[in-house]
Design a protein around this motif. Structure first.
Motif, PDB file in Angstrom:
ATOM      1  N   GLN A   1     113.838  41.749  51.237  1.00 15.96           N
ATOM      2  CA  GLN A   1     114.506  40.758  50.397  1.00 15.96           C
ATOM      3  C   GLN A   1     115.027  41.397  49.107  1.00 15.96           C
ATOM      4  O   GLN A   1     116.096  41.050  48.615  1.00 15.96           O
ATOM      5  N   LYS A   2     114.258  42.340  48.568  1.00 18.11           N
ATOM      6  CA  LYS A   2     114.693  43.044  47.351  1.00 18.11           C
ATOM      7  C   LYS A   2     115.975  43.815  47.624  1.00 18.11           C
ATOM      8  O   LYS A   2     116.907  43.802  46.811  1.00 18.11           O
ATOM      9  N   GLU A   3     116.036  44.460  48.768  1.00 20.67           N
ATOM     10  CA  GLU A   3     117.227  45.226  49.123  1.00 20.67           C
ATOM     11  C   GLU A   3     118.429  44.303  49.310  1.00 20.67           C
ATOM     12  O   GLU A   3     119.533  44.584  48.816  1.00 20.67           O
TER      13      GLU A   3
ATOM     14  N   GLU B   1     111.023  42.864  38.180  1.00 23.69           N
ATOM     15  CA  GLU B   1     110.010  41.927  38.666  1.00 23.69           C
ATOM     16  C   GLU B   1     109.672  42.188  40.134  1.00 23.69           C
ATOM     17  O   GLU B   1     108.496  42.213  40.518  1.00 23.69           O
ATOM     18  N   ALA B   2     110.698  42.389  40.953  1.00 23.97           N
ATOM     19  CA  ALA B   2     110.467  42.673  42.371  1.00 23.97           C
ATOM     20  C   ALA B   2     109.706  43.976  42.543  1.00 23.97           C
ATOM     21  O   ALA B   2     108.788  44.073  43.370  1.00 23.97           O
ATOM     22  N   GLN B   3     110.050  44.995  41.762  1.00 28.61           N
ATOM     23  CA  GLN B   3     109.370  46.283  41.860  1.00 28.61           C
ATOM     24  C   GLN B   3     107.907  46.165  41.452  1.00 28.61           C
ATOM     25  O   GLN B   3     107.035  46.761  42.076  1.00 28.61           O
ATOM     26  N   GLU B   4     107.635  45.371  40.425  1.00 31.98           N
ATOM     27  CA  GLU B   4     106.244  45.156  39.995  1.00 31.98           C
ATOM     28  C   GLU B   4     105.439  44.442  41.075  1.00 31.98           C
ATOM     29  O   GLU B   4     104.269  44.775  41.309  1.00 31.98           O
ATOM     30  N   GLN B   5     106.039  43.459  41.747  1.00 31.61           N
ATOM     31  CA  GLN B   5     105.353  42.763  42.841  1.00 31.61           C
ATOM     32  C   GLN B   5     105.035  43.736  43.971  1.00 31.61           C
ATOM     33  O   GLN B   5     103.925  43.729  44.516  1.00 31.61           O
ATOM     34  N   ILE B   6     105.991  44.566  44.306  1.00 34.89           N
ATOM     35  CA  ILE B   6     105.786  45.543  45.382  1.00 34.89           C
ATOM     36  C   ILE B   6     104.670  46.515  45.013  1.00 34.89           C
ATOM     37  O   ILE B   6     103.785  46.801  45.825  1.00 34.89           O
ATOM     38  N   GLU B   7     104.694  47.022  43.791  1.00 39.25           N
ATOM     39  CA  GLU B   7     103.660  47.966  43.354  1.00 39.25           C
ATOM     40  C   GLU B   7     102.280  47.314  43.345  1.00 39.25           C
ATOM     41  O   GLU B   7     101.292  47.951  43.708  1.00 39.25           O
TER      42      GLU B   7
ATOM     43  N   LYS C   1     123.585  42.001  46.973  1.00 37.30           N
ATOM     44  CA  LYS C   1     124.341  40.848  46.488  1.00 37.30           C
ATOM     45  C   LYS C   1     124.653  40.995  45.001  1.00 37.30           C
ATOM     46  O   LYS C   1     125.774  40.718  44.559  1.00 37.30           O
ATOM     47  N   ASP C   2     123.668  41.413  44.230  1.00 38.74           N
ATOM     48  CA  ASP C   2     123.872  41.583  42.793  1.00 38.74           C
ATOM     49  C   ASP C   2     124.894  42.677  42.501  1.00 38.74           C
ATOM     50  O   ASP C   2     125.696  42.554  41.571  1.00 38.74           O
ATOM     51  N   LEU C   3     124.857  43.742  43.275  1.00 36.97           N
ATOM     52  CA  LEU C   3     125.826  44.824  43.065  1.00 36.97           C
ATOM     53  C   LEU C   3     127.250  44.367  43.384  1.00 36.97           C
ATOM     54  O   LEU C   3     128.208  44.815  42.755  1.00 36.97           O
ATOM     55  N   LYS C   4     127.384  43.462  44.341  1.00 42.22           N
ATOM     56  CA  LYS C   4     128.713  42.926  44.638  1.00 42.22           C
ATOM     57  C   LYS C   4     129.242  42.139  43.444  1.00 42.22           C
ATOM     58  O   LYS C   4     130.417  42.233  43.102  1.00 42.22           O
ATOM     59  N   THR C   5     128.340  41.382  42.816  1.00 44.73           N
ATOM     60  CA  THR C   5     128.741  40.632  41.619  1.00 44.73           C
ATOM     61  C   THR C   5     129.137  41.593  40.507  1.00 44.73           C
ATOM     62  O   THR C   5     130.172  41.399  39.847  1.00 44.73           O
TER      63      THR C   5
ATOM     64  N   GLU D   1     103.062  42.851  56.394  1.00 48.52           N
ATOM     65  CA  GLU D   1     104.260  42.102  56.751  1.00 48.52           C
ATOM     66  C   GLU D   1     104.886  41.475  55.508  1.00 48.52           C
ATOM     67  O   GLU D   1     106.112  41.458  55.361  1.00 48.52           O
ATOM     68  N   ALA D   2     104.044  40.964  54.615  1.00 52.43           N
ATOM     69  CA  ALA D   2     104.556  40.385  53.368  1.00 52.43           C
ATOM     70  C   ALA D   2     105.226  41.460  52.515  1.00 52.43           C
ATOM     71  O   ALA D   2     106.286  41.224  51.920  1.00 52.43           O
ATOM     72  N   LEU D   3     104.621  42.634  52.462  1.00 51.70           N
ATOM     73  CA  LEU D   3     105.194  43.749  51.699  1.00 51.70           C
ATOM     74  C   LEU D   3     106.547  44.154  52.275  1.00 51.70           C
ATOM     75  O   LEU D   3     107.518  44.354  51.541  1.00 51.70           O
ATOM     76  N   TRP D   4     106.617  44.268  53.592  1.00 47.95           N
ATOM     77  CA  TRP D   4     107.859  44.669  54.242  1.00 47.95           C
ATOM     78  C   TRP D   4     108.948  43.633  53.983  1.00 47.95           C
ATOM     79  O   TRP D   4     110.096  43.981  53.684  1.00 47.95           O
ATOM     80  N   GLU D   5     108.595  42.358  54.092  1.00 45.36           N
ATOM     81  CA  GLU D   5     109.570  41.294  53.858  1.00 45.36           C
ATOM     82  C   GLU D   5     110.035  41.299  52.404  1.00 45.36           C
ATOM     83  O   GLU D   5     111.218  41.102  52.116  1.00 45.36           O
ATOM     84  N   LEU D   6     109.120  41.523  51.482  1.00 39.14           N
ATOM     85  CA  LEU D   6     109.476  41.586  50.062  1.00 39.14           C
ATOM     86  C   LEU D   6     110.434  42.749  49.794  1.00 39.14           C
ATOM     87  O   LEU D   6     111.428  42.591  49.075  1.00 39.14           O
TER      88      LEU D   6
END
Length: 162
Positions: free
Chosen positions: A68-70, A107-113, A75-79, A60-65
């Motif tokens: 949230q990354k997506e 950083e998010a990708q490293e956490q997921i991995e 949001k960042d792409l809109k900026t 569940e934590a992985l899915w939520e992470l």
């Protein structure tokens, strides 16, 4: 002459009866095939796959992470898109924003991995298989992002005008 008509009527009724029997037999074969197929596709639960409550919490934590990354990436792409449209923005500001964007993504990708590696060491093989197929564990297929409703409305209205 009447005997010929009677024989012809019997022949027609015999053909119809045979046709109905063939259709009934075909429907029976199809129904039994579907029934046997459904038995093979029984629903699997976490317990059937050998997933413990600790694993469930990690999943569940992985899915939520990942979710949230997506969301953060959109949001960042809109900026970044706003910067691309604005010709008055300085290159230094754009570069700082791009660097921050890439650092957050990395950083998010490293956490997921890291979480996935921990799960892969403890999850049973069947659970790994099913979670990879569902895309909870990385399967190499990018996640789908749905089109916005505004673009769908624009496409349908332009087609209606033609």
């Amino acid at each position: 002459m009447q005997d010929g008509k009677r024989i012809q009527k019997r022949y027609i009724w015999t053909q119809r009866a045979v046709g109905i029997l063939v259709c009934a037999a075909l429907c029976t074969v199809i129904a039994s095939a579907q029934k046997s197929e459904n038995k093979n596709e029984q629903a699997r639960t976490w317990a059937d796959l050998g997933v413990t409550s600790t694993h469930q919490t990690q999943l569940e934590a992985l899915w939520e992470l990942k979710r949230q990354k997506e969301i953060q990436s959109v949001k960042d792409l809109k900026t970044l898109n706003r910067f691309a449209k604005d010709s008055l923005v300085e290159d230094a500001e754009i570069q700082d924003t791009l660097d921050a964007f890439r650092a957050k993504r990395k950083e998010a990708q490293e956490q997921i991995e890291k979480i996935e590696e921990e799960l892969l060491q403890t999850l049973p093989t069947q659970a790994q298989l099913h979670l990879t197929l569902f895309g909870i564990l990385d399967n190499g297929v990018p996640r789908r992002i749905t089109k916005s409703q505004t673009s769908k409305k624009t496409e349908t209205t332009s087609e209606q005008r033609k």
